[in-house]
Scaffold this active site. Structure first.
Site, PDB file in Angstrom:
ATOM      1  N   GLY A  10       0.726  -1.451  -0.190  1.00 51.93           N
ATOM      2  CA  GLY A  10      -0.034   0.359   0.554  1.00 51.93           C
ATOM      3  C   GLY A  10       0.698   1.372  -0.310  1.00 51.93           C
ATOM      4  CG  PHE A  11      -0.127   5.918   0.503  1.00 54.04           C
ATOM      5  CD1 PHE A  11       1.207   7.189   0.317  1.00 54.04           C
ATOM      6  CD2 PHE A  11      -0.777   6.614   1.600  1.00 54.04           C
ATOM      7  CE1 PHE A  11       1.257   7.891   0.568  1.00 54.04           C
ATOM      8  CE2 PHE A  11       0.015   8.160   1.443  1.00 54.04           C
ATOM      9  CZ  PHE A  11       0.937   9.106   1.253  1.00 54.04           C
ATOM     10  CB  ILE A  12       1.229   4.200   4.572  1.00 56.81           C
ATOM     11  CG1 ILE A  12      -0.094   5.188   5.044  1.00 56.81           C
ATOM     12  CG2 ILE A  12       2.224   4.519   6.477  1.00 56.81           C
ATOM     13  CD1 ILE A  12      -0.086   5.775   5.880  1.00 56.81           C
ATOM     14  CE1 TYR A 152      -9.761   3.196   8.375  1.00 55.18           C
ATOM     15  CE2 TYR A 152      -9.685   5.651   8.891  1.00 55.18           C
ATOM     16  CZ  TYR A 152      -8.959   4.241   8.853  1.00 55.18           C
ATOM     17  OH  TYR A 152      -7.660   4.789   8.724  1.00 55.18           O
ATOM     18  CE  LYS A 156      -7.224   1.739  10.192  1.00 60.79           C
ATOM     19  NZ  LYS A 156      -5.970   0.241  10.346  1.00 60.79           N
TER      20      LYS A 156
HETATM   21  N1  LIG Z   1      -3.011   7.267   4.706  1.00 65.26           N
HETATM   22  C1  LIG Z   1      -3.986   7.873   5.582  1.00 65.26           C
HETATM   23  O1  LIG Z   1      -3.953   8.552   5.628  1.00 65.26           O
HETATM   24  C2  LIG Z   1      -3.949   7.267   6.578  1.00 65.26           C
HETATM   25  C3  LIG Z   1      -4.561   7.835   7.461  1.00 65.26           C
HETATM   26  C4  LIG Z   1      -4.656   6.513   9.218  1.00 65.26           C
HETATM   27  C5  LIG Z   1      -4.304   5.939   9.222  1.00 65.26           C
HETATM   28  N2  LIG Z   1      -3.851   5.035   8.194  1.00 65.26           N
HETATM   29  C6  LIG Z   1      -4.086   3.438   8.311  1.00 65.26           C
HETATM   30  O2  LIG Z   1      -2.599   3.386   7.521  1.00 65.26           O
HETATM   31  C7  LIG Z   1      -2.510   2.184   7.230  1.00 65.26           C
HETATM   32  C8  LIG Z   1      -2.749   2.352   6.154  1.00 65.26           C
HETATM   33  O3  LIG Z   1      -2.752   2.920   4.710  1.00 65.26           O
HETATM   34  P1  LIG Z   1      -3.317   3.639   3.447  1.00 65.26           P
HETATM   35  O4  LIG Z   1      -3.445   4.298   3.158  1.00 65.26           O
HETATM   36  O5  LIG Z   1      -0.967   2.947   3.141  1.00 65.26           O
HETATM   37  O6  LIG Z   1      -3.592   2.765   2.386  1.00 65.26           O
HETATM   38  P2  LIG Z   1      -3.489   1.268   1.378  1.00 65.26           P
HETATM   39  O7  LIG Z   1      -4.845   1.098   1.468  1.00 65.26           O
HETATM   40  O8  LIG Z   1      -2.592   1.887   0.603  1.00 65.26           O
HETATM   41  O9  LIG Z   1      -2.668   0.121   2.133  1.00 65.26           O
HETATM   42  C9  LIG Z   1      -3.418  -1.406   2.631  1.00 65.26           C
HETATM   43  C10 LIG Z   1      -2.845  -2.093   1.861  1.00 65.26           C
HETATM   44  O10 LIG Z   1      -3.307  -3.467   3.278  1.00 65.26           O
HETATM   45  C11 LIG Z   1      -3.520  -5.011   2.200  1.00 65.26           C
HETATM   46  N3  LIG Z   1      -4.389  -5.238   2.482  1.00 65.26           N
HETATM   47  C12 LIG Z   1      -6.221  -4.722   3.256  1.00 65.26           C
HETATM   48  N4  LIG Z   1      -6.539  -5.809   3.431  1.00 65.26           N
HETATM   49  C13 LIG Z   1      -5.664  -7.266   3.270  1.00 65.26           C
HETATM   50  C14 LIG Z   1      -5.598  -8.577   4.271  1.00 65.26           C
HETATM   51  N5  LIG Z   1      -6.875  -8.482   4.671  1.00 65.26           N
HETATM   52  N6  LIG Z   1      -4.134  -9.654   4.122  1.00 65.26           N
HETATM   53  C15 LIG Z   1      -3.601  -8.865   3.377  1.00 65.26           C
HETATM   54  N7  LIG Z   1      -3.250  -7.363   3.001  1.00 65.26           N
HETATM   55  C16 LIG Z   1      -4.532  -6.421   3.182  1.00 65.26           C
HETATM   56  C17 LIG Z   1      -4.502  -3.660   0.848  1.00 65.26           C
HETATM   57  O11 LIG Z   1      -4.249  -4.214  -0.607  1.00 65.26           O
HETATM   58  C18 LIG Z   1      -3.333  -2.733   0.670  1.00 65.26           C
HETATM   59  O12 LIG Z   1      -2.130  -2.835   0.287  1.00 65.26           O
HETATM   60  C19 LIG Z   1      -4.062   2.098   7.021  1.00 65.26           C
HETATM   61  O13 LIG Z   1      -4.545   1.102   8.288  1.00 65.26           O
HETATM   62  C20 LIG Z   1      -4.791   3.142   6.874  1.00 65.26           C
HETATM   63  O14 LIG Z   1      -5.596   2.723   7.842  1.00 65.26           O
HETATM   64  C21 LIG Z   1      -3.941   5.861   7.397  1.00 65.26           C
END
Ligand SMILES: NC(=O)c1ccc[n+]([C@@H]2O[C@H](COP(=O)([O-])OP(=O)(O)OC[C@H]3O[C@@H](n4cnc5c(N)ncnc54)[C@H](O)[C@@H]3O)[C@@H](O)[C@H]2O)c1
Length: 316
Positions: A10-12, A152, A156
């Protein structure tokens, strides 16, 4: 250190994996490449990580409890960074049960696997959304009181509770980091800044819901620095805000984007259910315990994000 990253495609996760590989850590990734947004984009993230170093990639759905637990035992990491989740507030209103699966049940499986494998520390990606609608600002960690306003956020908050449970059951350190609106290169396409950039480049109107509110936008480089510091410095369980500590209004964001896209078209719609009006992180605890300090101000962060959008327009 051997680090298992869930959601590493994913992104982060991809930014964090690159940073860890460059710092000579051993990295393994579990991701199911969920189609919440483009799977091609996630494969591109994995490709970028490869340029920073080799790592094993396991395409596994964390909802598969037995596979997940045995995979974690097989990898036997020192720490697990659990980022995998279904993100997005708006979609969670439409599909709440999926969030109980992907954000709660999957987390419980990871925690159980971590406990059985004797993992020392689990870092869990939580969110500023757990604070809900707060009158008082900035948000301090102890202000979250179980009154989120979207499925959501509720998921969390529930997952955070399971982190406490499993930390205690297995005597492992569990670090809950509450990220505040993360943006930057490869930013998630469903989030405001990446979505606005795509529309601006395609000369389509962007949509602002209600007044647009204010957000503690945090550059992804600062988020992954905070994560790395939490792995390096913490020897105890903790809940910490990782944000910029500086809220940005919708008008400030629009003014910044108009420097690059002066013809930006805007349409307005009613306030969207589930969206909190304002977020603002109090980052004093992260400063004190981690020495965390955000380095990229909003102007620089937007400049880097726009440069990325211009270069990788096909992936927007
Ligand atoms: N981007 C933000 O602003 C933000 C803010 C607060 C919290 N978060 C949290 O940070 C984390 C990463 O966020 P992101 O923006 O990189 O999201 P993202 O969707 O880009 O990354 C999440 C990854 O998890 C994988 N995934 C989801 N369900 C899965 C499963 N059951 N088994 C295996 N892989 C699975 C997805 O394929 C994806 O690649 C998440 O938990 C999100 O809730 C993000």
């Amino acid at each position: 250190m051997k680090i298992l990253i869930t959601g590493g495609a994913g992104f982060i996760g991809s930014h964090f994996a690159v940073k860890m590989l460059k710092e000579q850590h051993e990295v393994a990734i579990i991701d199911n490449l969920h189609p919440y947004y483009s799977v091609e984009r996630k494969k591109q993230h994995l490709h970028i990580i490869k340029e920073a170093g080799e790592y094993p990639f396991y395409r596994n759905d964390l909802l598969n409890r037995d596979e997940t637990i045995s995979l974690i035992k097989k990898v036997s990491p020192d720490v697990i960074v659990h980022l995998a989740a279904l993100p997005g507030v708006a979609y969670s209103i439409l599909r709440p049960l999926e969030y109980i699966d992907y954000d709660v049940k999957a987390t419980v499986n990871v925690l159980e696997g971590a406990g059985q494998a004797g993992v020392k520390q689990v870092l869990f990606a939580s969110s500023s959304s757990v604070y809900g609608m707060m009158k008082n600002k900035p948000f301090k960690e102890e202000m979250a009181c179980g009154k989120p306003i979207s499925p959501y956020a509720a998921s969390k908050y529930a997952a955070e509770s399971f982190c406490h449970v499993y930390g205690r059951l297995y005597g492992m350190d569990v670090t809950i980091l509450r990220f505040f609106t993360v943006y930057g290169p490869w930013g998630r396409p469903d989030m405001a800044i990446a979505n606005f950039l795509k529309k601006a480049k395609n000369k389509e109107a962007i949509t602002i819901f209600g007044e647009g509110g204010t957000r503690d936008y945090t550059y992804v480089g600062d988020i992954v620095n905070g994560m790395a510091l939490a792995l390096q410095k913490l020897q105890q369980s903790a809940i910490l805000n990782i944000g910029s500590g500086r809220p940005i209004s919708m008008n400030q964001l629009l003014d910044e984007l108009k420097l690059y896209y002066p013809d930006l078209k805007i349409q307005r719609e009613n306030h969207r259910a589930g969206d909190v009006d304002n977020t603002w992180a109090d980052i004093s605890l992260a400063r004190e315990l981690l020495g965390y300090e955000p380095e990229t101000d909003f102007k620089q962060g937007i400049a880097k994000t726009v440069a990325w959008a211009e270069r990788y327009a096909d992936f927007l």
